[in-house]
Design a protein around this motif. Structure first.
Motif, PDB file in Angstrom:
ATOM      1  N   ARG A  71     -23.683   6.530 -14.560  1.00 50.67           N
ATOM      2  CA  ARG A  71     -24.953   7.234 -14.554  1.00 50.67           C
ATOM      3  C   ARG A  71     -25.617   5.949 -13.512  1.00 50.67           C
ATOM      4  O   ARG A  71     -25.821   5.087 -13.685  1.00 50.67           O
ATOM      5  CB  ARG A  71     -25.773   7.002 -15.664  1.00 50.67           C
ATOM      6  N   ASP A  72     -26.535   6.762 -12.658  1.00 48.25           N
ATOM      7  CA  ASP A  72     -26.959   5.993 -11.440  1.00 48.25           C
ATOM      8  C   ASP A  72     -28.131   6.783 -10.726  1.00 48.25           C
ATOM      9  O   ASP A  72     -28.238   7.851 -10.207  1.00 48.25           O
ATOM     10  CB  ASP A  72     -26.068   5.832 -10.477  1.00 48.25           C
ATOM     11  N   SER A 131     -24.052   1.808  -7.198  1.00 48.30           N
ATOM     12  CA  SER A 131     -22.483   1.677  -8.391  1.00 48.30           C
ATOM     13  C   SER A 131     -22.095   3.165  -7.972  1.00 48.30           C
ATOM     14  O   SER A 131     -20.650   3.368  -8.339  1.00 48.30           O
ATOM     15  CB  SER A 131     -22.955   1.417  -9.699  1.00 48.30           C
ATOM     16  N   SER A 132     -22.408   4.318  -7.983  1.00 46.20           N
ATOM     17  CA  SER A 132     -21.990   5.525  -7.914  1.00 46.20           C
ATOM     18  C   SER A 132     -21.108   5.415  -6.431  1.00 46.20           C
ATOM     19  O   SER A 132     -20.056   5.825  -6.298  1.00 46.20           O
ATOM     20  CB  SER A 132     -22.799   6.812  -8.158  1.00 46.20           C
ATOM     21  N   SER A 133     -21.686   4.869  -5.497  1.00 47.05           N
ATOM     22  CA  SER A 133     -21.184   4.810  -4.226  1.00 47.05           C
ATOM     23  C   SER A 133     -19.661   4.222  -4.163  1.00 47.05           C
ATOM     24  O   SER A 133     -18.738   4.465  -3.564  1.00 47.05           O
ATOM     25  CB  SER A 133     -22.006   4.111  -3.375  1.00 47.05           C
ATOM     26  N   ILE A 183     -19.767  15.073  -6.526  1.00 45.25           N
ATOM     27  CA  ILE A 183     -18.385  14.341  -6.652  1.00 45.25           C
ATOM     28  C   ILE A 183     -17.491  14.848  -5.584  1.00 45.25           C
ATOM     29  O   ILE A 183     -16.863  14.007  -4.615  1.00 45.25           O
ATOM     30  CB  ILE A 183     -17.526  14.617  -8.027  1.00 45.25           C
ATOM     31  N   ALA A 212     -17.945   3.779  -6.791  1.00 45.52           N
ATOM     32  CA  ALA A 212     -17.005   4.608  -7.656  1.00 45.52           C
ATOM     33  C   ALA A 212     -16.333   5.824  -6.900  1.00 45.52           C
ATOM     34  O   ALA A 212     -15.235   5.925  -7.006  1.00 45.52           O
ATOM     35  CB  ALA A 212     -17.838   5.566  -8.620  1.00 45.52           C
ATOM     36  N   ASN A 270     -17.865  11.669 -15.638  1.00 43.52           N
ATOM     37  CA  ASN A 270     -18.931  11.568 -14.757  1.00 43.52           C
ATOM     38  C   ASN A 270     -20.224  11.251 -15.561  1.00 43.52           C
ATOM     39  O   ASN A 270     -20.312  11.483 -16.963  1.00 43.52           O
ATOM     40  CB  ASN A 270     -19.466  12.841 -13.955  1.00 43.52           C
ATOM     41  N   TRP A 271     -21.039  10.367 -15.178  1.00 39.39           N
ATOM     42  CA  TRP A 271     -22.285  10.042 -15.849  1.00 39.39           C
ATOM     43  C   TRP A 271     -22.011   9.282 -17.119  1.00 39.39           C
ATOM     44  O   TRP A 271     -22.738   9.384 -18.263  1.00 39.39           O
ATOM     45  CB  TRP A 271     -23.145  11.211 -16.483  1.00 39.39           C
ATOM     46  N   LEU A 292     -28.037   8.033  -7.190  1.00 44.49           N
ATOM     47  CA  LEU A 292     -27.246   9.378  -7.097  1.00 44.49           C
ATOM     48  C   LEU A 292     -28.367  10.513  -7.207  1.00 44.49           C
ATOM     49  O   LEU A 292     -28.268  11.130  -6.197  1.00 44.49           O
ATOM     50  CB  LEU A 292     -26.284   9.398  -8.124  1.00 44.49           C
ATOM     51  N   VAL A 301     -17.518   8.169 -12.600  1.00 45.31           N
ATOM     52  CA  VAL A 301     -18.686   7.681 -11.923  1.00 45.31           C
ATOM     53  C   VAL A 301     -19.865   7.315 -12.957  1.00 45.31           C
ATOM     54  O   VAL A 301     -20.174   8.124 -13.939  1.00 45.31           O
ATOM     55  CB  VAL A 301     -19.241   9.054 -11.204  1.00 45.31           C
TER      56      VAL A 301
END
Length: 270
Positions: free
Chosen positions: A212-213, A234-236, A22, A238, A176-177, A216, A210
């Motif tokens: 779950r992806d 999707s994490s990017s 992160i 976030a 996260n996740w 990542l 963030v």
């Protein structure tokens, strides 16, 4: 330094919650916005932000304290120009510095004040003295938590120690996740509810999540930032949202919330 300098600590009650990832991706997102972030790898026993980004620092903060190197010699440049101050290998005595070493570190930090505007501190997990000191001295505290019950319990333990022993009352919660924003807010609500019931008038703010992806994890295996490898993941998205949020918080900060004041507080220099 002006009020544009801001200090954020990233902590967690337990390890393995993705905190370092992160910090790295948020720094890159800030750099892409035109900011100048510095990451302090403050997990003094298990420093790994260099591994995460495929870097190989030759020196660390120990070489600055000994007078062998200047802080500019020790800084490592990561993706998109982010700066990293390695402080992990062989520096367990960071909290037990001599007055001379404290002055050296403070003076050296001054020399890079015009190179950075945001300090992101990746602390160790848990409630060690190092973790507590970095949180106390920081301007903003971001607690990373996952939906796992043990993560929530340990995050509460960290918040409890900072509040009851050190009168710290303001925390930002980053989940996260999470499977969805709704799930993330449930985790936040659980934590906030317990804190409100047992601790008192705390200010716990939900700062985001963030998801779950799979992308990542793919990026981690390649020792790359997901923002670089999979910018549309999707994490990017976030991490970009989090960077914008952090930037706004920094702009709203009190005038004394800068990097020199952080080091003065941390090193307990009057």
């Amino acid at each position: 330094m002006g009020s544009t300098h801001s200090v954020f600590s990233f902590s967690s009650g337990k390890g393995g919650v993705g905190k370092t990832n992160i910090v790295a991706n948020t720094a890159i997102a800030l750099a892409n916005m035109g900011k100048r972030p510095l990451i302090l790898d403050a997990d003094l026993g298990l420093a790994n932000i260099d591994v995460l980004l495929g870097l190989a620092p030759r020196y660390n903060i120990k070489h600055v304290l000994s007078g062998e190197k200047t802080i500019k010699d020790v800084l490592v440049e990561g993706p998109h120009g982010i700066l990293i101050l390695p402080a992990g290998s062989g520096v367990p005595e960071l909290l037990d510095l001599t007055e001379t070493q404290k002055r050296i570190l403070l003076d050296e930090m001054e020399t890079i004040s015009d190179m950075i505007d945001t300090l992101l501190i990746d602390t160790a997990a848990g409630i060690s003295d190092n973790v507590l000191y970095f949180n106390i001295a920081s301007q903003h505290r971001i607690i990373v938590v996952t939906p796992e019950p043990t993560s929530i319990t340990d995050a509460y333990a960290l918040i409890k120690v900072l509040y009851t022993r050190h009168k710290v009352e303001d925390f930002c919660i980053l989940v996260n996740w999470a499977n969805s924003e709704n799930d993330a807010k449930k985790v936040y609500s659980q934590l906030a509810s317990v804190a409100d019931r047992f601790l008192g008038p705390l200010r716990l703010e939900f700062i985001g999540f963030v998801p779950r992806d799979q992308y990542l994890q793919k990026a981690v295996l390649q020792q790359r930032a997901v923002l670089d490898m999979y910018p549309n993941a999707s994490s990017s998205a976030a991490f970009r949202d989090l960077a914008h949020r952090i930037n706004r918080m920094g702009q709203e900060a009190k005038p004394d919330g800068n990097i020199r004041f952080f080091w003065k507080d941390f090193l307990m220099i009057q």
